[in-house]
Design an enzyme around this catalytic site. Structure first.
Site, short mmCIF file in Angstrom:
data_model
loop_
_atom_site.label_atom_id
_atom_site.label_comp_id
_atom_site.label_asym_id
_atom_site.label_seq_id
_atom_site.Cartn_x
_atom_site.Cartn_y
_atom_site.Cartn_z
CE LYS A 179 29.81 62.36 -47.81
NZ LYS A 179 30.49 61.79 -48.99
CD GLU A 189 33.15 55.28 -44.88
OE1 GLU A 189 34.07 55.31 -45.72
OE2 GLU A 189 32.75 56.30 -44.27
CG HIS A 231 46.73 55.63 -16.09
ND1 HIS A 231 47.10 55.33 -14.79
CD2 HIS A 231 47.74 55.20 -16.89
CE1 HIS A 231 48.30 54.77 -14.81
NE2 HIS A 231 48.71 54.68 -16.06
#
Ligand code: F6P
Length: 534
Positions: free
Chosen positions: A505, A356, A387
């Site tokens: 947004k 960001e 794994h």
């Protein structure tokens, strides 16, 4: 379309004389700050090359810009304000009633922040029906969640103030209400306090969660005595909410009493704010003393960053090696691989801190940058990653760099000697795996049999801690902050704004209005089809 490229990145590439790691001739490259050891031996630059690269890539005014950051005078140009997270924490602002960053400094233990924590941890904060608070729920997202969550999880075992009172902390961040499904059923509205953590005090994710919590509270309080039912919202706001924000007016308009508002400066960036009042959940979980130790560790790293020579300077090394790997080796990602479970949330925190801040392609003055900037930050808990994705890292084609984190010893005071011994054996097993896998990624294994061939030649760094302490944790997080600041300077971008998320947004609001039938805006065949399904 990007205009002409910014000169900052079109300058002649500096081809540092890289070394290919060879296990027989490897030179040890380590830098230390307190208990923190940063090993960069598996990177491809020599000390000399790092010095040359620094001379080639650091801006001429680097020293001045660094001084500005450390003294809270560095300018976040697009938002027209200074960057003060370093100054604020170096002054312990949050632990001293300062009002403003430069205000009169009170004693560390009598700030509003400290008094709030002490009241909660001692069981003296009573809910609307007179019961002590037993659960604290931090409702926030991004910088108002990730730092508090990561640090509370990492340091909760260090809480030292003997508390007779059982206090549980929970974190709620996601707009889907996902965490509420788990948290609300185990909490009691009469003994639960909510921290509404939001620098803007307007983030939709956060207030969507608050709205659901209000329903949950209203149902419970309305079933109590008639007088509580009629005044439930006032009672809830006065006894069960603490607001943490840079926006006092919005907290007051919301109905939070000033006595229960903790404020921090607008000049403290959200993703740099865990050291400010946003760190309330950390101190509530771990105690004020641990929070002070965390700040002290960060301050130690600030001083190290300020004075250590570049080839001994952990943030400078992280930054320069990162830019070299990005620009000259074309590596577009970095894996964060902690081998101690207490660092489990570190990858997510660093994703916001790095991506960001520096995930941009234009300079602070708006010129196009025509070369790569911040890498994609990913990762996970190392032992479990073995794994899951290590096959790809060991034998896939993709280039990557990685930061490993290991802790050599973990005390187990709450266990018997035999169980503590068994746990110590596990810590050693984890460290052995960390060292073995990073070594295999560096040197590989040559074989004519494809399935047994490990290409290696992946540059990685290692943070090794003799033991985890609040100080060393604070120092490591501060090191990453300074790394990102230095890289932002090298790329001439503004690491302290985030215009890229603002557009997201806005379009989300439009989509939501369409879903609620408040707008008939058409999007596209795919989006419209899904919305019709809803
Ligand atoms: O992701 C955008 C952002 O503004 C972050 O920078 C910030 O940490 C987060 O949203 C939450 O913002 P606030 O603390 O204002 O609720």
């Amino acid at each position: 379309m990007a205009s002409s490229c910014s000169s900052v990145n079109s300058k002649k590439k500096h081809t540092a004389n890289a070394v290919v790691t060879d296990k027989n001739t490897l030179v040890l490259h380590e830098a230390t700050c307190g208990d923190l050891v940063f090993d960069w031996s598996y990177q491809f630059l020599t000390r000399e090359a790092v010095t040359e690269f620094a001379a080639a890539r650091l801006p001429a005014d680097f020293a001045e810009r660094k001084a500005e950051l450390l003294n809270g005078r560095y300018m976040n140009i697009s938002e027209g304000r200074e960057v003060s997270h370093v100054l604020s924490r170096s002054r312990n602002s949050v632990l001293r009633d300062t009002g403003s960053a430069g205000g009169a400094l009170g004693g560390a233990d009598n700030s509003k922040f400290a008094r709030t924590v002490l009241k909660l941890r001692s069981g003296n904060w009573l809910g609307a029906t007179g019961k002590p608070i037993t659960d604290v729920v931090n409702i926030g997202v991004g910088g108002s969640d990730l730092g508090p969550l990561m640090t509370s999880f990492a340091l909760r075992e260090f809480a030292s103030d003997i508390q007779q009172h059982e206090l549980h902390t929970h974190f709620v961040s996601s707009m889907d209400g996902g965490q509420l499904y788990a948290v609300l059923p185990i909490c009691d509205p009469e003994t639960t306090l909510f921290i509404i953590a939001s620098k803007s005090f307007g983030t939709s994710d956060t207030f969507a969660n608050v709205e659901t919590v209000k329903c949950w509270v209203q149902e419970h309080f309305s079933a109590l005595s008639p007088e509580v039912a009629s005044e439930w919202q006032k009672a809830w706001l006065e006894h069960h909410i603490i607001g943490v924000s840079a926006n006092v007016q919005k907290m007051t308009d919301y109905g939070i009493p000033p006595a229960h508002q903790l404020v921090f400066e607008e000049s403290v960036g959200g993703r740099f704010s865990m050291w400010s009042s946003i760190g309330l959940a950390i101190a509530t979980t771990c105690g004020v003393q641990v929070f002070q130790r965390l700040l002290a560790g960060a301050a130690e790293m600030d001083a190290h960053f300020d004075t250590a020579p570049v080839t001994e300077n952990i943030p400078m090394l992280m930054a320069l090696l990162g830019v070299y790997n990005r620009e000259e080796r074309g590596i577009n990602n970095i894996a964060i691989l902690p081998y101690d479970g207490r660092f489990r949330h570190l990858p997510s925190y660093l994703q916001q801190l790095d991506m960001e801040s520096n995930g941009k392609q234009y300079t602070a003055t708006g010129e196009a940058i025509c070369a790569p900037t911040a890498p994609i930050v990913w990762g996970g808990f190392g032992p479990n990653g073995q794994h899951a994705f290590f096959q790809h890292l060991h034998q896939g084609y993709d280039q990557f760099t990685a930061d490993f984190v290991c802790v050599l010893h973990r005390a187990a005071p709450k266990f018997s000697a035999s169980v503590a011994f068994a746990l110590d054996q596990q810590q050693k097993l984890s460290v052995a795996n960390c060292l073995a896998h990073r070594r295999l990624m560096a040197f590989g294994e040559q074989s004519e049999t494809p399935t047994e061939h490990y290409p290696g030649k992946h540059p990685t760094s290692l943070f090794a801690l003799k033991e985890l302490t609040p100080e060393s944790f604070g120092a490591m997080i501060a090191a990453y902050e300074h790394k990102i600041f230095v890289q932002g300077l090298i790329w001439s971008l503004n690491s302290f704004d985030q215009p890229g998320v603002e557009q997201g947004k806005k379009v989300a609001i439009t989509a939501l209005k369409r879903m609620h039938g408040e707008s008939d805006e058409q999007f596209d065949a795919s989006t419209d089809a899904i919305i019709r399904m809803i």
